[in-house]
Design a protein around this motif. Structure first.
Motif, mmCIF file in Angstrom:
data_model
loop_
_atom_site.group_PDB
_atom_site.id
_atom_site.type_symbol
_atom_site.label_atom_id
_atom_site.label_comp_id
_atom_site.label_asym_id
_atom_site.label_seq_id
_atom_site.Cartn_x
_atom_site.Cartn_y
_atom_site.Cartn_z
ATOM 1 N N SER A 1 -16.112 -23.860 -66.407
ATOM 2 C CA SER A 1 -14.916 -24.242 -67.142
ATOM 3 C C SER A 1 -13.660 -24.060 -66.296
ATOM 4 C CB SER A 1 -14.787 -23.412 -68.411
ATOM 5 O OG SER A 1 -14.491 -22.058 -68.079
ATOM 6 N N GLU A 2 -12.597 -24.732 -66.718
ATOM 7 C CA GLU A 2 -11.316 -24.606 -66.038
ATOM 8 C C GLU A 2 -10.794 -23.176 -66.142
ATOM 9 O OE1 GLU A 2 -6.811 -26.574 -66.171
ATOM 10 O OE2 GLU A 2 -8.429 -27.385 -67.402
ATOM 11 N N ALA A 3 -11.054 -22.535 -67.296
ATOM 12 C CA ALA A 3 -10.609 -21.148 -67.478
ATOM 13 C C ALA A 3 -11.288 -20.221 -66.476
ATOM 14 C CB ALA A 3 -10.918 -20.701 -68.904
ATOM 15 N N PHE A 4 -12.589 -20.429 -66.230
ATOM 16 C CA PHE A 4 -13.304 -19.603 -65.260
ATOM 17 C C PHE A 4 -12.754 -19.824 -63.855
ATOM 18 C CE2 PHE A 4 -16.660 -19.324 -62.039
ATOM 19 C CZ PHE A 4 -17.020 -17.988 -62.169
ATOM 20 N N VAL A 5 -12.524 -21.070 -63.494
ATOM 21 C CA VAL A 5 -12.022 -21.401 -62.161
ATOM 22 C C VAL A 5 -10.674 -20.725 -61.908
ATOM 23 C CG1 VAL A 5 -11.269 -23.271 -60.649
ATOM 24 C CG2 VAL A 5 -13.261 -23.587 -62.114
ATOM 25 N N LYS A 6 -9.852 -20.620 -62.940
ATOM 26 C CA LYS A 6 -8.511 -20.062 -62.785
ATOM 27 C C LYS A 6 -8.491 -18.536 -62.829
ATOM 28 C CE LYS A 6 -5.860 -23.983 -64.591
ATOM 29 N NZ LYS A 6 -4.940 -24.433 -65.665
ATOM 30 N N THR A 7 -9.404 -17.923 -63.583
ATOM 31 C CA THR A 7 -9.303 -16.479 -63.830
ATOM 32 C C THR A 7 -10.320 -15.632 -63.073
ATOM 33 O OG1 THR A 7 -10.761 -16.647 -65.770
ATOM 34 C CG2 THR A 7 -8.386 -16.899 -66.141
ATOM 35 N N ALA A 8 -11.391 -16.210 -62.564
ATOM 36 C CA ALA A 8 -12.432 -15.422 -61.891
ATOM 37 C C ALA A 8 -11.929 -14.877 -60.561
ATOM 38 C CB ALA A 8 -13.668 -16.281 -61.664
ATOM 39 N N ILE B 1 -16.338 -16.327 -57.849
ATOM 40 C CA ILE B 1 -16.302 -17.715 -57.373
ATOM 41 C C ILE B 1 -17.376 -17.932 -56.313
ATOM 42 C CG2 ILE B 1 -14.930 -19.416 -56.105
ATOM 43 C CD1 ILE B 1 -14.015 -19.117 -58.958
ATOM 44 N N LEU B 2 -17.525 -16.958 -55.419
ATOM 45 C CA LEU B 2 -18.545 -17.048 -54.378
ATOM 46 C C LEU B 2 -19.942 -17.115 -54.987
ATOM 47 C CD1 LEU B 2 -19.313 -16.856 -51.332
ATOM 48 C CD2 LEU B 2 -19.380 -14.382 -51.645
ATOM 49 N N ASP B 3 -20.200 -16.273 -55.979
ATOM 50 C CA ASP B 3 -21.502 -16.277 -56.653
ATOM 51 C C ASP B 3 -21.742 -17.602 -57.366
ATOM 52 O OD1 ASP B 3 -22.137 -13.765 -55.798
ATOM 53 O OD2 ASP B 3 -21.490 -12.745 -57.618
ATOM 54 N N ALA B 4 -20.691 -18.164 -57.961
ATOM 55 C CA ALA B 4 -20.825 -19.428 -58.680
ATOM 56 C C ALA B 4 -21.184 -20.565 -57.722
ATOM 57 C CB ALA B 4 -19.529 -19.754 -59.421
ATOM 58 N N ILE B 5 -20.508 -20.631 -56.582
ATOM 59 C CA ILE B 5 -20.803 -21.669 -55.586
ATOM 60 C C ILE B 5 -22.216 -21.478 -55.045
ATOM 61 C CG2 ILE B 5 -20.178 -22.599 -53.327
ATOM 62 C CD1 ILE B 5 -17.301 -21.882 -53.897
ATOM 63 N N TYR C 1 -20.455 -19.001 -67.323
ATOM 64 C CA TYR C 1 -19.802 -17.986 -66.512
ATOM 65 C C TYR C 1 -20.817 -17.339 -65.585
ATOM 66 C CZ TYR C 1 -15.495 -18.122 -69.199
ATOM 67 O OH TYR C 1 -14.319 -18.519 -69.766
ATOM 68 N N SER C 2 -20.327 -16.922 -64.421
ATOM 69 C CA SER C 2 -21.184 -16.216 -63.472
ATOM 70 C C SER C 2 -20.539 -14.875 -63.171
ATOM 71 C CB SER C 2 -21.337 -17.030 -62.190
ATOM 72 O OG SER C 2 -22.108 -16.336 -61.253
ATOM 73 N N ILE C 3 -21.262 -13.794 -63.371
ATOM 74 C CA ILE C 3 -20.723 -12.461 -63.151
ATOM 75 C C ILE C 3 -21.473 -11.805 -62.008
ATOM 76 C CG2 ILE C 3 -20.403 -10.157 -64.136
ATOM 77 C CD1 ILE C 3 -20.017 -11.416 -66.814
ATOM 78 N N SER C 4 -20.724 -11.344 -61.011
ATOM 79 C CA SER C 4 -21.354 -10.688 -59.871
ATOM 80 C C SER C 4 -22.088 -9.441 -60.335
ATOM 81 C CB SER C 4 -20.291 -10.299 -58.850
ATOM 82 O OG SER C 4 -20.891 -9.699 -57.732
ATOM 83 N N GLY C 5 -23.326 -9.291 -59.872
ATOM 84 C CA GLY C 5 -24.158 -8.168 -60.267
ATOM 85 C C GLY C 5 -25.281 -8.586 -61.183
ATOM 86 N N LEU C 6 -25.103 -9.734 -61.860
ATOM 87 C CA LEU C 6 -26.169 -10.269 -62.702
ATOM 88 C C LEU C 6 -26.936 -11.325 -61.937
ATOM 89 C CD1 LEU C 6 -24.338 -10.656 -66.145
ATOM 90 C CD2 LEU C 6 -25.705 -8.754 -65.334
ATOM 91 N N SER C 7 -28.214 -11.413 -62.181
ATOM 92 C CA SER C 7 -29.055 -12.358 -61.442
ATOM 93 C C SER C 7 -28.805 -13.790 -61.870
ATOM 94 C CB SER C 7 -30.534 -12.009 -61.632
ATOM 95 O OG SER C 7 -30.870 -12.021 -63.012
#
Length: 255
Positions: free
Chosen positions: A226-233, A238-242, A136-142
């Motif tokens: 994960s598919e769950a992250f793609v659907k719920t983030a 999503i921008l941070d993950a990419i 998981y990627s959370i905005s605000g965390l490095s």
């Protein structure tokens, strides 16, 4: 002599046009409901080319920096999004009237059944996947974090994207370097960040990066989200993950 004068005129006109195209100016607009012509407040306006954003006030009025032929993306919940080109007339007149159309929603009954549970703990514990979400990627965390056991093929997927020319990551990141450079620009603008944090439809990301929703889902799956992250983030996550995946790709490609 006559032909020389005509040539000189055309040359000067081209030079003036080129200068006008590069000049950043402030354009404004009033956003209205197309049905009742009432002003719409809190409409998000993003200059796609400059990756700058603003919102309309209680009178529907907004101002934003733009250049000739820049695209302004207008979006608000419950209305159809609208993209407009900044024209010479708009720059000359400074203010333009923009009308947004409400969306028509048809609501249907939705039954959510994530798992077919029996009521017996011993059986249900086996039905629920324990390692569905890896990263998981959370905005605000490095950095992102892993939930449960780390996927054993995570590194292999990213590494394989470099050496396999047909891979989605190679094709996407290799062909869209200019669009991906916007990732850093998006994070600098508070209006854009705040907008993405409240959205889950991927529409704004698609416009800014020049991709479609299917590509976004496939990119994140290749990066082992994960598919769950793609659907719920939300769109900011999503921008941070990419962005994180792109940085991984650049490091691995350099090696």
């Amino acid at each position: 002599m006559k032909h020389f004068v005509v040539f000189l005129f055309l040359l000067s006109s081209t030079f003036v046009f080129a200068q006008t195209k590069e000049i950043t100016q402030t354009v404004s607009g009033i956003i209205l409901n197309d049905n009742n012509l009432k002003p719409l407040s809190n409409v998000n306006i993003i200059n796609v080319n400059m990756v700058k954003g603003t919102t309309s006030n209680d009178k529907g009025y907004f101002e934003i920096s733009a250049r000739l032929n820049d695209t302004l993306h207008n979006t608000i919940l419950g209305y159809k999004s609208l993209r407009l080109k900044v024209t010479n007339d708009w720059i000359k007149n400074k203010t333009s009237e923009i009308k947004l159309t409400e969306k028509a929603y048809a609501l249907e009954e939705v039954i959510i059944r994530p798992y077919n549970l029996t009521g017996y703990l011993e059986i249900d514990a086996k039905l629920i996947p324990s390692r569905e979400n890896y990263r998981y990627s959370i905005s605000g965390l490095s950095e992102g974090y892993e939930a449960g056991e780390f996927s054993p093929n995570a590194f292999g997927r990213v590494l394989g994207s470099i050496f396999n020319p047909a891979d989605m990551l190679y094709n996407f990141f290799g062909k869209k370097p200019r669009e991906l450079k916007r990732l850093k620009e998006m994070k600098k603008d508070d209006t854009v960040r705040n907008l993405l944090e409240t959205k889950f439809d991927r529409e704004t990301i698609c416009v800014l990066l020049g991709v479609d929703k299917k590509e976004i889902a496939e990119i994140l799956q290749r990066c082992n989200y994960s598919e769950a992250f793609v659907k719920t983030a939300n769109d900011l996550q999503i921008l941070d993950a990419i962005s994180g995946c792109y940085e991984e790709y650049k490091i691995l490609k350099r090696k």
